[in-house]
Enzyme design. Structure first.
Site, PDB file in Angstrom:
ATOM      1  N   PHE A 152       0.807  -1.227   0.000  1.00 25.77           N
ATOM      2  CA  PHE A 152       0.000   0.000   0.000  1.00 25.77           C
ATOM      3  C   PHE A 152       0.839   1.274   0.000  1.00 25.77           C
ATOM      4  O   PHE A 152       0.362   2.330  -0.387  1.00 25.77           O
ATOM      5  CB  PHE A 152      -0.948  -0.004   1.217  1.00 25.77           C
ATOM      6  CG  PHE A 152      -0.271   0.386   2.522  1.00 25.77           C
ATOM      7  CD1 PHE A 152      -0.059   1.719   2.849  1.00 25.77           C
ATOM      8  CD2 PHE A 152       0.170  -0.582   3.418  1.00 25.77           C
ATOM      9  CE1 PHE A 152       0.562   2.090   4.042  1.00 25.77           C
ATOM     10  CE2 PHE A 152       0.801  -0.229   4.601  1.00 25.77           C
ATOM     11  CZ  PHE A 152       1.013   1.111   4.915  1.00 25.77           C
ATOM     12  N   LYS A 176      -1.110  -6.960  -9.447  1.00 23.44           N
ATOM     13  CA  LYS A 176      -2.093  -6.975  -8.353  1.00 23.44           C
ATOM     14  C   LYS A 176      -1.655  -5.964  -7.296  1.00 23.44           C
ATOM     15  O   LYS A 176      -0.779  -6.229  -6.482  1.00 23.44           O
ATOM     16  CB  LYS A 176      -2.220  -8.363  -7.707  1.00 23.44           C
ATOM     17  CG  LYS A 176      -3.490  -8.432  -6.857  1.00 23.44           C
ATOM     18  CD  LYS A 176      -3.361  -9.179  -5.560  1.00 23.44           C
ATOM     19  CE  LYS A 176      -2.703  -8.480  -4.431  1.00 23.44           C
ATOM     20  NZ  LYS A 176      -3.442  -7.416  -3.744  1.00 23.44           N
ATOM     21  N   GLU A 179      -4.924  -3.989  -2.055  1.00 27.99           N
ATOM     22  CA  GLU A 179      -6.374  -3.774  -2.018  1.00 27.99           C
ATOM     23  C   GLU A 179      -6.719  -2.528  -1.183  1.00 27.99           C
ATOM     24  O   GLU A 179      -7.848  -2.047  -1.214  1.00 27.99           O
ATOM     25  CB  GLU A 179      -7.085  -5.022  -1.464  1.00 27.99           C
ATOM     26  CG  GLU A 179      -6.820  -5.357  -0.006  1.00 27.99           C
ATOM     27  CD  GLU A 179      -5.479  -6.065   0.236  1.00 27.99           C
ATOM     28  OE1 GLU A 179      -4.569  -5.936  -0.600  1.00 27.99           O
ATOM     29  OE2 GLU A 179      -5.355  -6.723   1.296  1.00 27.99           O
ATOM     30  N   SER A 229       5.312  -7.101   3.329  1.00 24.70           N
ATOM     31  CA  SER A 229       5.845  -7.381   4.668  1.00 24.70           C
ATOM     32  C   SER A 229       6.702  -8.647   4.671  1.00 24.70           C
ATOM     33  O   SER A 229       6.636  -9.474   3.753  1.00 24.70           O
ATOM     34  CB  SER A 229       4.675  -7.553   5.642  1.00 24.70           C
ATOM     35  OG  SER A 229       3.842  -8.592   5.178  1.00 24.70           O
ATOM     36  N   CYS A 284       9.499   1.649   3.668  1.00 32.94           N
ATOM     37  CA  CYS A 284      10.388   0.516   3.981  1.00 32.94           C
ATOM     38  C   CYS A 284      11.804   1.006   4.248  1.00 32.94           C
ATOM     39  O   CYS A 284      12.622   0.252   4.766  1.00 32.94           O
ATOM     40  CB  CYS A 284      10.392  -0.484   2.842  1.00 32.94           C
ATOM     41  SG  CYS A 284      11.190   0.172   1.383  1.00 32.94           S
ATOM     42  N   GLU A 384       8.932  -4.362  13.037  1.00 31.38           N
ATOM     43  CA  GLU A 384       8.816  -3.211  12.141  1.00 31.38           C
ATOM     44  C   GLU A 384       7.519  -2.498  12.521  1.00 31.38           C
ATOM     45  O   GLU A 384       6.425  -3.047  12.325  1.00 31.38           O
ATOM     46  CB  GLU A 384       8.747  -3.678  10.684  1.00 31.38           C
ATOM     47  CG  GLU A 384       8.663  -2.517   9.710  1.00 31.38           C
ATOM     48  CD  GLU A 384       8.485  -2.956   8.256  1.00 31.38           C
ATOM     49  OE1 GLU A 384       7.830  -3.982   8.005  1.00 31.38           O
ATOM     50  OE2 GLU A 384       9.011  -2.254   7.373  1.00 31.38           O
TER      51      GLU A 384
HETATM   52  P1  NAD Z   1       1.544  -6.706   2.982  1.00 32.25           P
HETATM   53  O1  NAD Z   1       2.558  -7.764   3.049  1.00 32.25           O
HETATM   54  O2  NAD Z   1       0.429  -6.718   3.959  1.00 32.25           O
HETATM   55  O3  NAD Z   1       0.842  -6.691   1.529  1.00 32.25           O
HETATM   56  C1  NAD Z   1       1.618  -6.718   0.354  1.00 32.25           C
HETATM   57  C2  NAD Z   1       0.815  -7.416  -0.742  1.00 32.25           C
HETATM   58  O4  NAD Z   1       0.582  -8.770  -0.343  1.00 32.25           O
HETATM   59  C3  NAD Z   1      -0.540  -6.784  -0.992  1.00 32.25           C
HETATM   60  O5  NAD Z   1      -0.786  -6.753  -2.375  1.00 32.25           O
HETATM   61  C4  NAD Z   1      -1.509  -7.703  -0.264  1.00 32.25           C
HETATM   62  O6  NAD Z   1      -2.767  -7.787  -0.881  1.00 32.25           O
HETATM   63  C5  NAD Z   1      -0.816  -9.049  -0.331  1.00 32.25           C
HETATM   64  N1  NAD Z   1      -1.098  -9.883   0.849  1.00 32.25           N
HETATM   65  C6  NAD Z   1      -1.415  -9.467   2.104  1.00 32.25           C
HETATM   66  N2  NAD Z   1      -1.587 -10.522   2.936  1.00 32.25           N
HETATM   67  C7  NAD Z   1      -1.371 -11.623   2.190  1.00 32.25           C
HETATM   68  C8  NAD Z   1      -1.375 -13.013   2.477  1.00 32.25           C
HETATM   69  N3  NAD Z   1      -1.660 -13.484   3.702  1.00 32.25           N
HETATM   70  N4  NAD Z   1      -1.091 -13.883   1.474  1.00 32.25           N
HETATM   71  C9  NAD Z   1      -0.800 -13.428   0.243  1.00 32.25           C
HETATM   72  N5  NAD Z   1      -0.772 -12.111  -0.086  1.00 32.25           N
HETATM   73  C10 NAD Z   1      -1.061 -11.212   0.860  1.00 32.25           C
HETATM   74  O7  NAD Z   1       2.331  -5.312   3.040  1.00 32.25           O
HETATM   75  P2  NAD Z   1       1.741  -3.844   3.163  1.00 32.25           P
HETATM   76  O8  NAD Z   1       1.232  -3.638   4.547  1.00 32.25           O
HETATM   77  O9  NAD Z   1       0.846  -3.548   2.016  1.00 32.25           O
HETATM   78  O10 NAD Z   1       3.077  -2.977   2.947  1.00 32.25           O
HETATM   79  C11 NAD Z   1       3.964  -2.649   3.986  1.00 32.25           C
HETATM   80  C12 NAD Z   1       5.135  -3.598   4.032  1.00 32.25           C
HETATM   81  O11 NAD Z   1       5.834  -3.590   2.782  1.00 32.25           O
HETATM   82  C13 NAD Z   1       6.168  -3.185   5.072  1.00 32.25           C
HETATM   83  O12 NAD Z   1       6.637  -4.333   5.722  1.00 32.25           O
HETATM   84  C14 NAD Z   1       7.272  -2.539   4.246  1.00 32.25           C
HETATM   85  O13 NAD Z   1       8.547  -2.553   4.848  1.00 32.25           O
HETATM   86  C15 NAD Z   1       7.233  -3.395   3.018  1.00 32.25           C
HETATM   87  N6  NAD Z   1       7.845  -2.707   1.882  1.00 32.25           N
HETATM   88  C16 NAD Z   1       9.062  -3.150   1.457  1.00 32.25           C
HETATM   89  C17 NAD Z   1       9.692  -2.500   0.410  1.00 32.25           C
HETATM   90  C18 NAD Z   1      11.035  -2.960  -0.073  1.00 32.25           C
HETATM   91  O14 NAD Z   1      11.443  -2.548  -1.159  1.00 32.25           O
HETATM   92  N7  NAD Z   1      11.759  -3.796   0.652  1.00 32.25           N
HETATM   93  C19 NAD Z   1       9.081  -1.397  -0.207  1.00 32.25           C
HETATM   94  C20 NAD Z   1       7.830  -0.990   0.261  1.00 32.25           C
HETATM   95  C21 NAD Z   1       7.215  -1.653   1.310  1.00 32.25           C
END
Ligand code: NAD
Length: 499
Positions: A152, A176, A179, A229, A284, A384
């Site tokens: 997000f 994708k 959401e 994450s 991140c 985090e």
């Molecule tokens: P998230 O892991 O909750 O969601 C990321 C994606 O995975 C979304 O599209 C979501 O729909 C999907 N998703 C969520 N739960 C899932 C599940 N159980 N099974 C399969 N898919 C699932 O992450 P977020 O809260 O949207 O974003 C924040 C996180 O992203 C933080 O941990 C941040 O550090 C990380 N991030 C990392 C980078 C990097 O380059 N390393 C960059 C930006 C964000």
């Protein structure tokens, strides 16, 4: 700004409404206004999207490279023309302040600019005369249908890390987005179509776990790029590699800034504030830990005083330093970690728990929060937080600070503030983190490099954007060729050597 009431899917170049019964509200996190509703696409819809990307690949892979580059040129121009409009969508659905939302779009545009140079990036190598009249050369070819799953917190930049380069390399793509804020991706793809992207080279699907699992296991998907994450990243990496896909997973982080006693204090404090609280800590590469080395420990009062001057607000308020947290759930989670930090004995030097913004009582606000005397065992340090919460730790020496950082399993970014070249050089050499800033708090590389998180913050080989992404989205084919001229050599060659 017209936002769709229902977020559409893009399948085969057409915007379509999902037939699903599962819909989620997309809300403005500053006031909970429902902006739109996002579908959790059905299994059939995701299958159709993947099939249509497969069909488009058959023609797109043969489109001449300069034509693919010209699509990127037109796209970057359109993105620039619509820069403010895209930023405003981000402000609505994610709550970033306007300048930061523009930065989100800009860092994506830079990747599209990089993709304009795709012909040079896809050049192979040639060695003439590897044996008598035999030449060897490599061809860099696209791999097929690729998928991208995005978080997000950067709804423009991170999708733009992915599909433009994948397409420029000759692949087709299924995106994708999160959401929680899928509207930016819709506008990105509308502009892409306006730039002349042929039907089917990018599909847009929405959903959660089921959709992600399908993308990671469908036999027609060749590569999966994931950002999110740590926990979901591990799941995606395991699922997609088990299904024999090429995978890159960029995951969560805990980024430390080391401040040496000789650092320029004013600069250090200003940089800490921006890097810790910017984007409500939802980056991140946010600095969530500051390690004060030796006499630098007396800087904590300056840091707290500067943090006190920072306040969140709505995106259109030019004085707002940052916006709300993405959701009420995220806010509750962060408040829980703050409470736990207090219970565990960290000293809460500034408490943003009860922060309110006039006129926006329902926003997911958290004010800047600073903990002192934090130790590596505390949960506020180990997790985090992904919110405007800064932990201050003390270290007796640079060696101790480096050891602390190297003990953490995540290794996205880190930085050192110092006036000593020797200290900076020791740090860059010994710290086991993929992106290092020297008097730079958030060292996110520009797209001619790659984004190189390490260890627990990354799973895979090739990182996003830059030359590594071109390798990720392509396969090397090596051709060894001989054209007979005159007499054909007599008899079969029974050895493995080239003659
Ligand atoms: P998230 O892991 O909750 O969601 C990321 C994606 O995975 C979304 O599209 C979501 O729909 C999907 N998703 C969520 N739960 C899932 C599940 N159980 N099974 C399969 N898919 C699932 O992450 P977020 O809260 O949207 O974003 C924040 C996180 O992203 C933080 O941990 C941040 O550090 C990380 N991030 C990392 C980078 C990097 O380059 N390393 C960059 C930006 C964000």
């Amino acid at each position: 700004m017209n936002l769709p009431q229902r977020v559409p899917l893009m399948i085969g170049g057409k915007w379509v409404e999902s037939q699903t019964e599962q819909w989620l509200d997309v809300t403005n996190p500053a006031n909970q206004e429902v902006l739109s509703r996002v579908p959790f696409a059905t299994d059939d819809e995701v299958d159709t999207a993947i099939a249509s990307a497969g069909k488009a690949f058959e023609t797109w892979k043969n489109v001449p490279v300069p034509q693919r580059a010209r699509l990127m040129l037109r796209y970057q121009q359109l993105l620039k023309e619509h820069h403010d409009e895209l930023a405003e969508i981000i402000c609505q659905e994610l709550g970033k302040n306007f300048e930061d939302a523009k930065g989100d779009v800009w860092r994506g545009i830079e990747v599209v600019e990089y993709a304009c140079n795709i012909a040079s990036l896809m050049m192979g190598e040639t060695v003439e005369n590897v044996a008598g009249s035999i030449d060897t050369y490599s061809l860099i070819q696209p791999i097929g249908v690729c998928a991208g799953i995005t978080p997000f917190n950067f709804p423009a930049m991170i999708p733009l890390w992915m599909f433009p380069l994948a397409n420029a390399c000759g692949n087709t793509f299924v995106l994708k987005p999160s959401e929680q804020d899928p509207l930016t991706a819709v506008r990105l793809l509308e502009l892409y179509a306006e730039a002349g992207a042929p039907d089917g080279i990018v599909q847009l699907v929405h959903g959660g776990k089921a959709c992600v699992n399908k993308l990671c296991s469908h036999p027609d998907i060749r590569a999966v790029s994931f950002v999110g994450s740590v926990a979901v990243g591990k799941h995606v990496y395991r699922t997609a590699t088990q299904n024999l896909k090429r995978v890159q997973c960029m995951t969560g982080a805990k980024n430390h800034m080391v401040v040496m006693p000789d650092a320029n204090r004013k600069q250090a404090v200003n940089n800490i504030i921006g890097a810790a609280f910017g984007a409500a800590g939802q980056r991140c590469m946010a600095i969530s830990v500051v390690v004060l080395v030796g006499e630098a420990r007396d800087m904590s009062a300056d840091i707290v005083a500067a943090a006190r001057d920072v306040s969140p607000g709505i995106w259109s308020d030019p004085k707002a330093a940052y916006g709300p947290q993405i959701s009420a759930e995220a806010k509750t989670r962060i408040l829980g970690l703050i409470a736990q930090g207090k219970e565990e004995g960290a000293e809460c030097l500034l408490d943003g728990t009860d922060f309110r913004v006039d006129g926006y009582p329902d926003g997911n606000w958290i004010g800047p929060t600073v903990f002192g005397n934090v130790t590596a065992e505390m949960q506020i340090y180990r997790e985090e937080v992904f919110g405007p919460v800064l932990c201050l730790l003390n270290a007796g020496s640079l060696e101790e600070a480096i050891a602390l950082i190297n003990d953490d399993f995540r290794a996205n970014g880190t930085s050192i503030f110092t006036d000593s070249g020797a200290a900076a050089r020791k740090f860059q050499n010994e710290v086991m983190v993929g992106q290092v800033g020297i008097n730079i708090p958030i060292p996110v590389p520009l797209p001619f490099f790659s984004f190189t998180g390490w260890r627990g913050s990354f799973h895979g080989d090739q990182h996003p954007y830059g030359k590594q992404a071109v390798r990720f989205y392509t396969e090397t084919k090596t051709v060894t060729a001989r054209w007979f001229e005159g007499d054909i050599p007599t008899g079969p060659n029974m050895s493995i050597t080239l003659k």
